[in-house]
Design a protein around this motif. Structure first.
Motif, PDB file in Angstrom:
ATOM      1  N   GLN A  17      -1.787  25.736  59.722  1.00  0.00           N
ATOM      2  CA  GLN A  17      -3.114  26.297  59.513  1.00  0.00           C
ATOM      3  C   GLN A  17      -4.024  25.913  60.669  1.00  0.00           C
ATOM      4  OE1 GLN A  17      -4.412  28.448  57.223  1.00  0.00           O
ATOM      5  NE2 GLN A  17      -6.218  28.359  58.550  1.00  0.00           N
ATOM      6  N   ASP A  19      -8.537  32.781  57.503  1.00  0.00           N
ATOM      7  CA  ASP A  19      -8.459  32.119  56.204  1.00  0.00           C
ATOM      8  C   ASP A  19      -9.471  30.983  56.108  1.00  0.00           C
ATOM      9  OD1 ASP A  19      -6.483  33.787  55.280  1.00  0.00           O
ATOM     10  OD2 ASP A  19      -4.841  32.447  55.823  1.00  0.00           O
ATOM     11  N   SER A  20      -9.819  30.411  57.261  1.00  0.00           N
ATOM     12  CA  SER A  20     -10.840  29.361  57.303  1.00  0.00           C
ATOM     13  C   SER A  20     -12.234  29.950  57.458  1.00  0.00           C
ATOM     14  CB  SER A  20     -10.562  28.394  58.467  1.00  0.00           C
ATOM     15  OG  SER A  20      -9.331  27.743  58.299  1.00  0.00           O
ATOM     16  N   ASP A  21     -12.350  30.969  58.287  1.00  0.00           N
ATOM     17  CA  ASP A  21     -13.650  31.616  58.532  1.00  0.00           C
ATOM     18  C   ASP A  21     -13.379  33.031  59.025  1.00  0.00           C
ATOM     19  OD1 ASP A  21     -16.115  32.522  59.534  1.00  0.00           O
ATOM     20  OD2 ASP A  21     -16.755  30.496  60.038  1.00  0.00           O
ATOM     21  N   GLU A  22     -13.670  34.024  58.196  1.00  0.00           N
ATOM     22  CA  GLU A  22     -13.347  35.411  58.536  1.00  0.00           C
ATOM     23  C   GLU A  22     -14.076  35.890  59.779  1.00  0.00           C
ATOM     24  OE1 GLU A  22     -12.388  39.359  55.971  1.00  0.00           O
ATOM     25  OE2 GLU A  22     -14.416  38.547  55.730  1.00  0.00           O
ATOM     26  N   ARG A  72     -11.909  35.624  62.716  1.00  0.00           N
ATOM     27  CA  ARG A  72     -10.868  36.658  62.771  1.00  0.00           C
ATOM     28  C   ARG A  72     -11.439  37.922  63.405  1.00  0.00           C
ATOM     29  NH1 ARG A  72      -7.730  39.680  57.701  1.00  0.00           N
ATOM     30  NH2 ARG A  72      -6.458  41.041  59.027  1.00  0.00           N
ATOM     31  N   GLN A 118      -1.073  37.620  63.245  1.00  0.00           N
ATOM     32  CA  GLN A 118      -0.940  36.643  62.166  1.00  0.00           C
ATOM     33  C   GLN A 118      -1.745  35.384  62.450  1.00  0.00           C
ATOM     34  OE1 GLN A 118       0.606  37.677  59.252  1.00  0.00           O
ATOM     35  NE2 GLN A 118       0.518  39.520  60.530  1.00  0.00           N
ATOM     36  N   ILE A 150      -5.223  36.176  61.395  1.00  0.00           N
ATOM     37  CA  ILE A 150      -5.355  36.114  59.942  1.00  0.00           C
ATOM     38  C   ILE A 150      -5.464  34.673  59.478  1.00  0.00           C
ATOM     39  CG2 ILE A 150      -4.148  36.531  57.761  1.00  0.00           C
ATOM     40  CD1 ILE A 150      -3.008  39.082  59.028  1.00  0.00           C
ATOM     41  N   ALA A 151      -4.622  33.802  60.053  1.00  0.00           N
ATOM     42  CA  ALA A 151      -4.642  32.389  59.674  1.00  0.00           C
ATOM     43  C   ALA A 151      -5.986  31.744  60.011  1.00  0.00           C
ATOM     44  CB  ALA A 151      -3.506  31.641  60.378  1.00  0.00           C
TER      45      ALA A 151
END
Length: 270
Positions: free
Chosen positions: A4, A144-147, A150, A137, A140-141
């Protein structure tokens, strides 16, 4: 288990940290067992796939194929994806070409099932798709912490390529508006309300262009071929996003954003 990515700070400060540690974190992420298993299976089997039917029938291959284009949410939409792939992109009226989200056309063109043989049999194909898969990917990972990161990574990767395309400026604006991640970064970076997205697409283009002229001194998407312009947009986006979401209790980011806006306004006038 999948690594992560770690971003210890929020907002633009976190973005700078992420970029400084990107190479190391991405290497750790792609070395994860889950990612390696996906890639190994894809590399060993994709060369045997010569039709859209064969691809959508193999969950593990389809996972990587869709993941390479940011279409992970369509993994269960097999009939839809099969139609996208089978009709290809050579015909202007094909299904993929009619969709507003150009990622589907990119997917269809990459696999080339409207060619004989398709691109899947090429020796370089697996490596190209896997590189795309790793990139997406990782985004995306991070998301998962802060869009917001991304979306920022997506803009950093896609905006310059779009800006350099040999198409009309309005077409480029339509592409941005049709891409949720790019539209979010652009809209927020320009200081436009989210409600703008509910307007007619031609109205949105007019508003985006007017605001871009005001903020950046140009209403052309081609300005974003310059890395500094992309970074400036991302900076505006992250500062505004942080203020809008109330993730800061002090006025430091608001002050920074005001200074940036004033500087942009001054440059546009002179």
């Amino acid at each position: 288990m999948t690594y992560q990515p770690i971003v210890p700070l929020s907002g633009y400060a976190g973005w700078k940290v992420l970029n400084r540690t990107m190479e190391t974190q991405k290497a750790a992420f792609t070395a994860s067992v889950t990612i390696q298993n996906d890639e190994e299976y894809f590399r060993e089997n994709i060369g045997n796939v010569t039709s859209a039917e064969e691809l959508v029938s193999d969950y593990r291959l389809l996972k990587v194929a869709l993941g390479a284009f940011g279409l992970d949410d369509d993994l269960q939409n097999k009939y839809f994806i099969k139609k996208v792939l089978e009709e290809g992109t050579l015909d202007e009226d094909s299904f993929a070409n009619k969709l507003s989200d150009k990622k589907y056309a990119a997917l269809s063109e990459a696999f080339g099932f409207d060619f004989d043989p398709p691109n899947t049999v090429l020796s370089s194909f697996a490596d190209e798709m896997i590189a795309n898969y790793e990139e997406r990917q990782f985004e995306i990972a991070v998301g998962d912490s802060d869009e917001s990161y991304r979306f920022a990574l997506n803009a950093q990767r896609e905006l310059a390529d779009l800006a350099a395309e040999d198409s009309s400026d309005n077409t480029k604006w339509y592409t941005i508006i049709g891409n949720e991640a790019l539209a979010t970064v652009m809209r927020t970076g320009l200081g436009l309300p989210e409600s703008t997205s509910s307007l007619d697409v031609d109205q949105q283009v007019t508003i985006f262009k007017q605001k871009a002229q005001q903020v950046f001194g140009s209403d052309e998407v081609s300005q974003f071929t310059d890395e500094e312009s992309v970074e400036k947009l991302i900076k505006y986006y992250l500062l505004r996003d942080q203020v809008m979401n109330g993730s800061v209790s002090t006025s430091s980011n608001s002050i920074a954003l005001t200074l940036l806006q004033n500087a942009a306004s001054f440059s546009a006038r002179f």
